[in-house]
Design an enzyme around this catalytic site. Structure first.
Site, PDB file in Angstrom:
ATOM      1  N   ASN A 147      25.489  -1.672  10.543  1.00 31.67           N
ATOM      2  CA  ASN A 147      24.708  -1.441   9.332  1.00 31.67           C
ATOM      3  C   ASN A 147      24.525   0.056   9.119  1.00 31.67           C
ATOM      4  O   ASN A 147      24.096   0.774  10.024  1.00 31.67           O
ATOM      5  CB  ASN A 147      23.349  -2.131   9.480  1.00 31.67           C
TER       6      ASN A 147
ATOM      7  N   HIS B 158      29.831  56.936   6.978  1.00 27.44           N
ATOM      8  CA  HIS B 158      29.544  56.579   8.366  1.00 27.44           C
ATOM      9  C   HIS B 158      28.213  57.146   8.854  1.00 27.44           C
ATOM     10  O   HIS B 158      27.704  58.150   8.368  1.00 27.44           O
ATOM     11  CB  HIS B 158      30.662  57.058   9.319  1.00 27.44           C
TER      12      HIS B 158
ATOM     13  N   GLY C 172      22.369  -1.368  14.108  1.00 22.08           N
ATOM     14  CA  GLY C 172      22.302  -2.799  13.879  1.00 22.08           C
ATOM     15  C   GLY C 172      23.688  -3.360  13.625  1.00 22.08           C
ATOM     16  O   GLY C 172      24.506  -2.740  12.939  1.00 22.08           O
TER      17      GLY C 172
ATOM     18  N   LYS D 282      19.009  49.468   2.871  1.00 21.08           N
ATOM     19  CA  LYS D 282      17.910  48.558   2.552  1.00 21.08           C
ATOM     20  C   LYS D 282      17.305  48.956   1.218  1.00 21.08           C
ATOM     21  O   LYS D 282      16.990  50.126   0.989  1.00 21.08           O
ATOM     22  CB  LYS D 282      16.824  48.611   3.634  1.00 21.08           C
TER      23      LYS D 282
ATOM     24  N   TYR E  31      21.625  56.090   7.422  1.00 20.25           N
ATOM     25  CA  TYR E  31      20.621  55.116   6.993  1.00 20.25           C
ATOM     26  C   TYR E  31      20.207  55.444   5.570  1.00 20.25           C
ATOM     27  O   TYR E  31      19.763  56.562   5.272  1.00 20.25           O
ATOM     28  CB  TYR E  31      19.391  55.147   7.902  1.00 20.25           C
TER      29      TYR E  31
ATOM     30  N   GLU F 139      19.362  -6.026  15.130  1.00 22.18           N
ATOM     31  CA  GLU F 139      19.175  -4.696  15.701  1.00 22.18           C
ATOM     32  C   GLU F 139      19.631  -4.689  17.156  1.00 22.18           C
ATOM     33  O   GLU F 139      19.642  -5.709  17.843  1.00 22.18           O
ATOM     34  CB  GLU F 139      17.704  -4.273  15.606  1.00 22.18           C
TER      35      GLU F 139
END
Length: 498
Positions: free
Chosen positions: A178, A371, A148, A359, A374, A163
């Site tokens: 605006n 290295h 606007g 985890k 897991y 507008e």
């Protein structure tokens, strides 16, 4: 600003996003756009905070309540049943306020993610100082398409907003726009809303028409020009979302640099707004620090590292690592190519090296997993060393079990820990050992039997293969070498007289 109310408009359909996710719930820098808006207004300390929802209310309303809970304040939800324009949306928001409320009403939108508390405070300060009935934020844009336009008298007084769809050619040339952020006296707002009409290109009740109505009533209209257009820029599609996301990231990165953090390549570094980083830390290229990640001082992070909700202690090094919901102790070294899954806690001066995945594991002070390993569902004590290619076998197909390793333990390469199992303090394991039973403190666990060589197996089982030919040649070379060695060490024949 205790005697004030804030109404956040979040009822739009957001069709240009082309998404099943409501527009205001799309994120940048670790927060949804709605969360950015709510954080900004919460900094004002308003008495009432109302979020107006409409389409997608089943997603937006719970999100707003959750954000409010995080901010430690009450949030009222107002529902706009029909999409009848911004004026109608504000009317729905006012209905959520007490009938005896007589303070200032701040109206903003849920898709203006860079708007900050300081800018809102300036809006309120001007509104109060000028005893205004309505004060609005404006800005100047090189391309004002979609916004606007601000209409002013020759002496600079704001007389209204038109507008884009309703603007004339000359009005569309106006570059002051605006920002759709307002402070209203509640009485003036209620009066103007009751007289809004739908005689416009969209057939909606425009909140912007309230400006001219207030002025027509003899009310005071003031404007605060925001020199930085990005602060009040809205998002309608994914292009604008990406553009503002990049701009916000640039500002976040610059703020950390000014606070004493070295960021080697800001263009490839992404940092969420809730991340904290200590002084003299170096962040290398290709790094993403996301969520509630907290990095201490004198750390080295990256390159090519992504940390989400990770705590990093002072002086730690994290190189080419992907980590989520984990803790890294002071002075620890992680990486390269390490994967920290949720629940990982590495102690001070510990090490997780190349191609290590963890985890739900607690790894003690000074312990090293150098290295190819897991570590899942495990507790490892202090100053232990886990040999290469070890696996913590934590899942039997139905149940996950934990492994406990003591302190000052040394495990050989390729050790398998079949949980649940415990290895006592100071114990050792031989290379290739499969640990199925507990190992007492100080013991050496070895499960492999004596090596057995089956001579000639390749020639019998793989005749004609390259392996068989190589073995045959090696055997021949070995026979020749043996003959040469025998000749060299043979004693000369005794001399005979003639």
């Amino acid at each position: 600003m205790s005697d004030a109310a804030v109404v956040i408009l979040a009822a739009g359909a957001g069709t240009r996003m082309k998404s099943d996710t409501p527009k205001v719930l799309h994120s940048l820098a670790g927060r949804s756009m709605l969360a950015h808006s709510m954080h900004a207004v919460a900094g004002l300390g308003p008495r009432h905070l109302v979020v107006v929802v409409g389409k997608h209310r089943e997603q937006v309303a719970p999100a707003a309540l959750q954000i409010g809970e995080h901010l430690g304040r009450t949030v009222d939800i107002a529902v706009q049943e029909e999409q009848r324009g911004t004026g109608h949306a504000v009317e729905c928001g006012l209905a959520a306020l007490p009938a005896d409320f007589h303070g200032v009403v701040v109206v903003t939108a849920g898709d203006v993610p860079l708007l900050d508390t300081d800018t809102l405070a300036q809006l309120i300060a001007t509104h109060d100082a000028e005893s205004a009935d309505v004060t609005l934020l404006t800005t100047t844009m090189a391309d004002p398409t979609g916004y606007g336009r601000i209409l002013r008298t020759q002496d600079g007084e704001v007389i209204g907003i038109v507008e884009q769809a309703d603007a004339t050619e000359s009005q569309r040339a106006i570059t002051e726009v605006n920002a759709a952020v307002y402070a209203f006296g509640v009485g003036a707002l209620r009066s103007a809303l009751s007289r809004l009409k739908t005689d416009n290109a969209q057939g909606e009740l425009y909140l912007t028409d309230a400006i001219a109505l207030v002025r027509g009533d003899g009310g005071t209209v003031r404007a605060v020009h925001v020199d930085d257009p990005a602060l009040v820029a809205g998002v309608n599609d994914r292009v604008q979302l990406a553009d503002l996301g990049a701009e916000l990231n640039r500002r976040v990165v610059a703020a950390h640099q000014r606070a004493g953090v070295t960021i080697v390549d800001p263009a490839t570094t992404w940092i969420d707004v809730d991340v904290t980083i200590g002084r003299d830390t170096v962040v290398r290229p290709g790094t993403q620090l996301l969520g509630a990640t907290a990095v201490g001082g004198r750390c080295e992070i990256g390159p090519d590292t992504t940390l989400t909700d990770v705590t990093v202690g002072d002086g730690a090094q994290v190189i080419r690592t992907h980590g989520t919901s984990s803790q890294i102790g002071a002075g620890a070294v992680v990486g390269p190519f390490t994967y920290l899954r949720p629940g990982t806690a590495l102690g001070a001066d510990g090490k997780l090296g190349a191609f290590v995945e963890t985890k739900n594991a607690t790894i003690g002070t000074g312990t090293k997993v150098p290295h190819l390993t897991y570590v899942g569902d495990a507790d490892i004590g202090e100053h232990s060393n886990i040999g290469a290619s070890s696996v913590f076998v934590n899942y039997d197909g139905e149940t996950k079990s934990r492994t406990t390793i003591g302190s000052h333990v040394r495990t050989g390469s390729d050790t398998m820990f079949v949980a649940p199992v415990t290895v006592g303090d100071g114990a050792y394991t031989g290379a290739g050992t499969v640990i199925r039973d507990d190992v007492p403190p100080g013991a050496l666990a070895v499960s492999a039997g004596p090596q057995r060589n089956i001579e000639g197996w390749v020639a019998r089982k793989r005749p004609g293969s390259k392996a068989a030919a190589a073995a045959e040649a090696a055997a021949a070379d070995g026979d020749t070498a043996a003959a040469d060695r025998a000749a060299a060490t043979a004693k000369p024949a005794p001399a005979t007289g003639e």
